[in-house]
Design a protein around this motif. Structure first.
Motif, PDB file in Angstrom:
ATOM      1  N   MET A   1      28.540 -31.269  44.963  1.00 53.69           N
ATOM      2  CA  MET A   1      27.922 -30.245  44.497  1.00 53.69           C
ATOM      3  C   MET A   1      26.668 -30.562  44.326  1.00 53.69           C
ATOM      4  O   MET A   1      26.073 -30.738  45.519  1.00 53.69           O
ATOM      5  N   CYS A   8      20.071 -27.841  40.894  1.00 48.25           N
ATOM      6  CA  CYS A   8      21.121 -27.346  39.879  1.00 48.25           C
ATOM      7  C   CYS A   8      21.503 -26.175  40.039  1.00 48.25           C
ATOM      8  O   CYS A   8      21.006 -25.132  40.098  1.00 48.25           O
ATOM      9  N   GLY A  18      19.703 -40.508  39.246  1.00 47.87           N
ATOM     10  CA  GLY A  18      19.803 -41.566  38.191  1.00 47.87           C
ATOM     11  C   GLY A  18      21.205 -41.653  37.635  1.00 47.87           C
ATOM     12  O   GLY A  18      22.111 -41.051  38.395  1.00 47.87           O
ATOM     13  N   ALA A  19      21.584 -42.362  36.593  1.00 45.39           N
ATOM     14  CA  ALA A  19      23.093 -42.609  36.126  1.00 45.39           C
ATOM     15  C   ALA A  19      23.605 -41.289  35.666  1.00 45.39           C
ATOM     16  O   ALA A  19      24.770 -41.207  35.700  1.00 45.39           O
ATOM     17  N   LEU A  20      22.978 -40.239  35.685  1.00 39.13           N
ATOM     18  CA  LEU A  20      23.576 -38.897  35.437  1.00 39.13           C
ATOM     19  C   LEU A  20      24.274 -38.382  36.472  1.00 39.13           C
ATOM     20  O   LEU A  20      25.135 -37.240  36.368  1.00 39.13           O
ATOM     21  N   GLY A  21      24.170 -39.167  37.632  1.00 42.24           N
ATOM     22  CA  GLY A  21      24.947 -38.857  38.854  1.00 42.24           C
ATOM     23  C   GLY A  21      25.169 -37.163  39.220  1.00 42.24           C
ATOM     24  O   GLY A  21      25.962 -36.553  39.559  1.00 42.24           O
ATOM     25  N   ILE A  23      24.166 -34.735  37.489  1.00 42.58           N
ATOM     26  CA  ILE A  23      24.333 -33.463  36.618  1.00 42.58           C
ATOM     27  C   ILE A  23      22.897 -33.326  35.988  1.00 42.58           C
ATOM     28  O   ILE A  23      22.077 -34.084  35.976  1.00 42.58           O
ATOM     29  N   PRO A  25      20.064 -32.627  33.785  1.00 40.01           N
ATOM     30  CA  PRO A  25      19.925 -32.952  32.568  1.00 40.01           C
ATOM     31  C   PRO A  25      19.297 -31.750  31.660  1.00 40.01           C
ATOM     32  O   PRO A  25      19.849 -31.677  30.409  1.00 40.01           O
ATOM     33  N   GLN A  26      18.515 -30.997  32.105  1.00 43.64           N
ATOM     34  CA  GLN A  26      18.147 -29.971  31.254  1.00 43.64           C
ATOM     35  C   GLN A  26      19.474 -29.040  30.807  1.00 43.64           C
ATOM     36  O   GLN A  26      19.350 -28.805  29.627  1.00 43.64           O
ATOM     37  N   CYS A  27      20.456 -28.719  31.784  1.00 39.63           N
ATOM     38  CA  CYS A  27      21.513 -28.176  31.140  1.00 39.63           C
ATOM     39  C   CYS A  27      22.277 -28.863  30.229  1.00 39.63           C
ATOM     40  O   CYS A  27      22.905 -28.099  29.269  1.00 39.63           O
ATOM     41  N   LEU A  28      22.519 -30.099  30.555  1.00 42.06           N
ATOM     42  CA  LEU A  28      23.067 -31.094  29.487  1.00 42.06           C
ATOM     43  C   LEU A  28      22.616 -30.817  28.369  1.00 42.06           C
ATOM     44  O   LEU A  28      23.242 -30.858  27.161  1.00 42.06           O
ATOM     45  N   LEU A  29      21.077 -30.915  28.240  1.00 47.21           N
ATOM     46  CA  LEU A  29      20.496 -31.057  26.936  1.00 47.21           C
ATOM     47  C   LEU A  29      20.638 -29.680  26.115  1.00 47.21           C
ATOM     48  O   LEU A  29      20.891 -29.702  25.098  1.00 47.21           O
TER      49      LEU A  29
END
Lengths: 802, 263
Positions: A1, A8, A18-21, A23, A25-29
């Motif tokens: 995806m 995103c 990076g390690a978030l592969g 995903i 980061p903004q949405c994660l946060l």
């Protein structure tokens, strides 16, 4: 995806490696923010719900899986309606039905528990989430055989029956509204969307799925829609539309395709489609199954009958309820004769034989007997008296046939309200017995009397009371000289007691309790020696004796002879209690006892003891309705106890006890009427329950709260008396006018109060003519008439200055 | 500490999850633990945890401040060593209790005051306390998008990312411990966005789940993630009030979104 595109998919921002592969980061946060509710899907946001996933899209909207967060946490299926509809009106209609919906509690119903508006103002419904698949898909995937399919169908029909008993009609039943989910390792059917169709379209009660063609927008699913729905009948859509749709669903489950295929419906345009549903009959399921081919399922002709009966164009000819449809399917599964099938003699015998195929010897013997009887027509038997020997033989055969038709078949047909089918049989039977010479003995007289009594009952069910009374009186008179003579046989005396009681009942209902009482006394006096004589039928005779005591007591009570009524009831209760203790599980026995407690309470002198007896009766009857939720008569019995209790507590001025009791009765009758809006019997009962409610309002002087109740009661009575009312109905009609007028006066609506009091005065004058209403009803009317005259004088004095 | 023992996907988030025992009370406790009365092992273990979680933001700051690869590695080592010894930490302003800001200030002090000497001492055979894969970090640094970004902004951004990485890997471990590693791997990418995301509904056919059950599993995962995330953020705050957590998350969001500005 996302990592492939570098952007995103949710927020459109470039993704950071990076390690978030991949995903975002903004949405994660953002998820960590306490007010984060996930942001919804398709922009759908609903207070108190977190939208998780789109589950599917139907004609009328989109269904989402959601987590309800307030007031409780649970999973929910949320249906967002996309029609251009007035959300507020829709939600308020849903709220009006919410109480009834909340009463539904059935393992095969997924309840709708909430409705409201989304953040953009579209209406939504939230219901129990069923993680399953439509019943037709499930049956095919699980490769269920006919019996397996029928087992699921029975669950569905009973769920619908349960909803009907709570006053909820579905109006959009179809396979996609029945989901099968695995619960505790077993597949369980769940009917969804209850209450939604009515909220969307209360007028026509049409289903939900939108069919749009050429700018015309209607709602409904033609393939499963009852013809009266297709007509858009503005009124009178009742539970029988669901019976039709259940039939269509059963059709599909058996035949592998809907009653009307999309090619049949699709080619014709919308109006054509609806006309098709109204006018065309689908092929029988077995024929359709063969045409579909390859299903390999063999469909018994009884199932054809059941499906076609449920799908009758004329709703009067359908099963009267979903429960009866379920019962008939169950009868099929246990090899009993199905009601749907016209009861040809050969068929009944065949079914009888099949049912008893285990006990071959007995079965074959009975089978032969019935088969012989069946070949002998009544007409042949009548001609057969050329030789006495032949006559005796033929007569016995005919009698066997007649008793088969008038006892066994009669019972079945009475339950389903189709007694008229036996009109011809009863009349033929009477002609047969009438043509036999008197010299053949008491059997001839009993046969004539019995046939006349049956005709009388059929007439009563048809609403022709004069004819009913005449036939039943004649039935009584035929046996009278035999039974009252010395040396009458037990059989004659027993039959005569039955006739006496029946005559008493008819007289009381359509004439006067005073005229009825002697006949009940005769019934008691006739059967008493049989009970005392012992013998193997003692138990049976005792049951009748208790019944006769009870009937007599009711008449005595109406005549004001409470002491004698009490004595009779005490004797009846003694018998009934003994019988109940001998057979404590029997529903009938418990109901008999409950009835007697209720009757005894009505004539008891100690009000507290009477309350206690009502409570006892109530307990029995509540228990029975819990055990037999599908049998309507127990509901009716329970409601009548509630009304009696309400009236009793009202007279004790315990309004806080009386009012809830009356309300319970109102709820039950409303539910019955929801099943069958035109049933006069239930209209009458609801009117009476509302009338009791009004009385409570009058007694407790809470006039303004009960005006609506009084008006509703009166409106119902107007409908009832427009037909062919019994005498007490006509009197109650006047009493309910009087009630309303008193409320109007107490709430200072003098003009209308005076108008209604004038009507009361006029009605009373009309009914109190010589030869008019008699007995206690007459005294009641006289009282009301005098009261109306007084009130009018006062009111007219008050109105004049204006 | 893990998924409910029944292993049911029906567990609604919050039910069946124990509070994560693997987290210490707060990062502040961790720092305090390194001082008074703690054994050498405890101190090293506590610091290793800190270093593991926040190595990269520190390294990237040092690097972007103009140090080369080797110096940056040594300086970062030295910085965490310094914290281990609690040298000069007392001087750092606790900045309303944000551990992130505290660590940055301490780092600035360290670089300003002790930079040269430390580097000279450590270079060519300095003590390696932390086993960190410095090449991986250097690669990551080289991939940083904007060279205009100030060291401070870079630090804040990487702080946020490290925090998220830690939370996601903690979540992965939890699922792994509950024997649901496969489930997590299949659903992981659907963490940030509700619905089917880019999958057009139905993530992994291998899961053999109904669409509804899958959505519920995603929901549960997301709920658990949110809890872990907030807990992680709380641990970096002196007062972990709800409002403080939200404020910190909003700051980190701003740091991620705005590349030109930094606190």
């Amino acid at each position: 995806m996302g990592s492939d595109s570098g952007v995103c998919p949710s927020c459109g921002k470039p993704l950071v490696a990076g390690a978030l592969g991949g995903i975002c980061p903004q949405c994660l946060l953002r998820l960590g923010l306490s007010d984060c509710e996930g942001g919804g899907i398709d922009g759908v946001e609903i207070d108190g719900y977190e939208i998780l996933e789109e589950l599917g899209e139907g004609g009328m909207g989109v269904v989402y899986l959601a987590q309800q967060t307030e007031p409780i946490e649970r999973m929910a299926a949320v249906k967002v309606i996309k029609l251009g509809m007035d959300t507020r009106a829709l939600v308020s209609r849903f709220n009006a039905e919410r109480r009834a919906l909340a009463l539904m509690d059935h393992k095969n119903i997924a309840g709708v528990f909430d409705a409201g508006a989304t953040s953009t103002g579209r209406p939504f419904f939230a219901m129990e989430w069923v993680d399953g698949e439509p019943i037709d898909t499930f049956c095919d995937r699980a490769e269920l055989d006919v019996r397996g399919r029928l087992a699921h169908f029975i669950d569905v029909a009973e769920a619908v029956q349960h909803a009907h008993s709570k006053g909820v009609v579905h109006c959009d039943l179809k396979p996609s509204n029945v989901l099968v989910a695995e619960i505790d390792g077993r597949p369980v059917s769940k009917v969804i969307d209850f209450g939604i169709a009515r909220a969307i379209d209360p007028e026509a009660g049409l289903g939900l799925t939108v069919v749009t063609e050429g700018g015309v927008q209607i709602v409904g699913t033609p393939a499963y829609m009852a013809p009266e729905q297709a007509e858009g009948a503005p009124k009178g859509v009742d539970t029988r539309v669901d019976v039709y749709s259940l039939g269509a669903m059963l059709y599909e489950l058996l035949a592998g395709g809907p009653p009307f295929t999309s090619t049949e419906l699709g080619a014709t345009g919308l109006t054509g489609k609806l006309r098709h549903v109204r006018d065309k009959s689908p092929p029988r399921p077995s024929a359709r199954a063969m045409a579909e081919g390859g299903s390999g399922r063999k469909i018994a002709s009884d199932l054809d009958w059941i499906v076609m009966r449920a799908m009758e164009k004329d709703r009067e000819r359908r099963y009267a309820s979903a429960g009866q449809l379920a019962d008939d399917v169950r009868r099929f599964l246990s090899d009993q004769p199905v009601v749907a099938r016209p009861p040809s003699r050969g068929y009944l015998v065949w079914k009888f034989a099949r049912r008893h195929r285990v006990g071959l010897a007995v079965g074959a013997a009975v089978c032969c007997m019935l088969a012989i009887a069946a070949t002998v027509s009544v007409v042949q038997a009548v001609r057969a008296h050329r030789a006495e020997e032949v006559a005796v033989e033929r007569r016995e055969q005919s009698e066997l046939l007649v008793s088969f038709m008038l006892e066994d078949v009669y019972g079945i047909l009475k339950d389903v309200g189709h007694l008229y089918l036996l009109e011809g049989v009863a009349e033929a039977a009477y002609r047969h017995y009438a043509s036999l010479p008197d010299s053949l003995g008491e059997n001839v007289f009993i046969g004539r009397s019995n046939a006349l009594a049956k005709i009388g009952e059929i007439r009563a069910q048809q609403g022709d009371f004069e004819a009913s009374l005449a036939k039943i009186r004649a039935a009584y008179q035929i046996l009278e000289p035999l039974a009252l003579g010395s040396g009458a046989s037990d059989r004659v005396r027993f039959e005569f007691s039955q006739r006496s009681a029946l005559l008493g009942m008819v007289l009381r209902r359509y004439r006067d309790p005073a005229a009825s009482e002697p006949y009940f006394r005769i019934a008691v006096d006739t059967i008493l020696p049989l009970v005392e004589g012992g013998g193997e039928r003692k138990m049976e005779y005792e049951g009748y004796l208790a019944g006769f005591y009870n009937l007599q007591a009711s008449s005595l009570q109406m005549l004001g002879e409470r002491g004698r009524a009490r004595e009779n009831l005490a004797m009846a209760l003694g018998i009934r209690e003994r019988q109940r203790q001998a057979d404590p599980d029997s529903v009938q026995r418990r109901n008999d006892v409950a009835k007697l407690y209720g009757d005894l309470a009505k004539v008891h002198d100690d009000p507290e003891a009477a309350s206690e007896m009502f409570r006892k009766a109530l307990e029995f009857r509540k228990q029975i309705t819990r055990e037999r939720p599908l049998e309507l008569r127990w509901q009716v019995a329970l409601a009548s106890t509630y009304i009696d209790l309400a009236a009793h507590e009202r007279r004790r001025h315990r309004y806080s006890v009386a009012l809830p009791a009356a309300d319970e009765a109102v709820v039950i009758y409303r539910a019955l009427l929801a099943r069958d809006a035109e049933n006069v019997q239930w209209q009458t009962k609801l009117a009476r329950a509302l009338q009791e409610r009004t009385s409570i309002g009058l007694w407790s002087r809470r006039f303004d709260e009960f005006e609506a109740t009084a008006r509703e009661a009166l409106e119902l009575w107007e409908g009832v008396v427009a037909g062919n009312p019994a005498q007490d109905d006509s009197v109650d009609h006047v009493l309910s006018k009087n009630h309303l007028a008193r409320i109007l006066k107490a709430t200072a609506q003098y003009q209308e109060a005076a108008e209604i009091f004038r009507q009361v005065r006029r009605d009373c004058e009309g009914m109190l003519v010589p030869g008019g209403v008699a007995g206690p009803l007459r005294r009641e009317l006289e009282k009301v008439g005098r009261y109306a005259v007084q009130e009018l004088e006062r009111l007219e004095g008050r109105l004049e200055p204006q | 500490m893990a998924l409910s023992g029944e292993g049911s996907d029906d567990v609604v988030a919050g039910d069946g999850w124990e509070s994560p025992a693997s987290f210490p009370a707060t990062q502040w406790t961790l720092v305090n633990q390194m001082g008074d009365g703690a054994s050498e092992e405890q101190r090293v273990a506590a610091l290793e945890m800190l270093a593991k979680n926040y190595w990269y933001p520190v390294y990237a700051y040092v690097r972007r401040s103009g140090n080369d690869y080797h110096d940056s590695e040594d300086l970062t080592q030295g910085f965490f060593l310094k914290i281990l010894k609690r040298d000069g930490l007392g001087a750092a302003d606790r900045d309303k209790g944000r551990f992130r800001s505290y660590l940055l200030k301490a780092l600035k002090n360290y670089l300003a005051n002790e930079h040269r000497r430390e580097v000279a001492l450590k270079r060519g055979g300095g003590k390696r306390v932390f086993s960190i894969d410095s090449e991986e970090h250097e690669e990551r640094f080289l991939a940083e998008p904007s060279h205009q970004t100030t060291p401070e902004v870079l630090y804040q951004r990487n702080w946020a990312c490290s925090l998220l990485e830690n939370v996601v890997s903690e979540l992965a471990e939890e699922y792994g411990r509950a024997g649901k590693g496969e489930l997590f791997a299949a659903l992981r990418d659907r963490l940030p966005q509700p619905g089917g995301g880019g999958f057009g509904g139905g993530a992994a056919p291998a899961l053999a789940m109904s669409k509804g059950a899958e959505a519920k599993a995603v929901y549960n995962m997301r709920q658990r993630y949110r809890k872990l995330l907030r807990e992680s953020v709380r641990q970096t705050l002196h007062d972990g009030w709800k409002e403080d957590i939200d404020e910190e998350i909003r700051f980190l969001l701003a740091a991620l979104e705005d590349e030109s500005d930094g606190f």
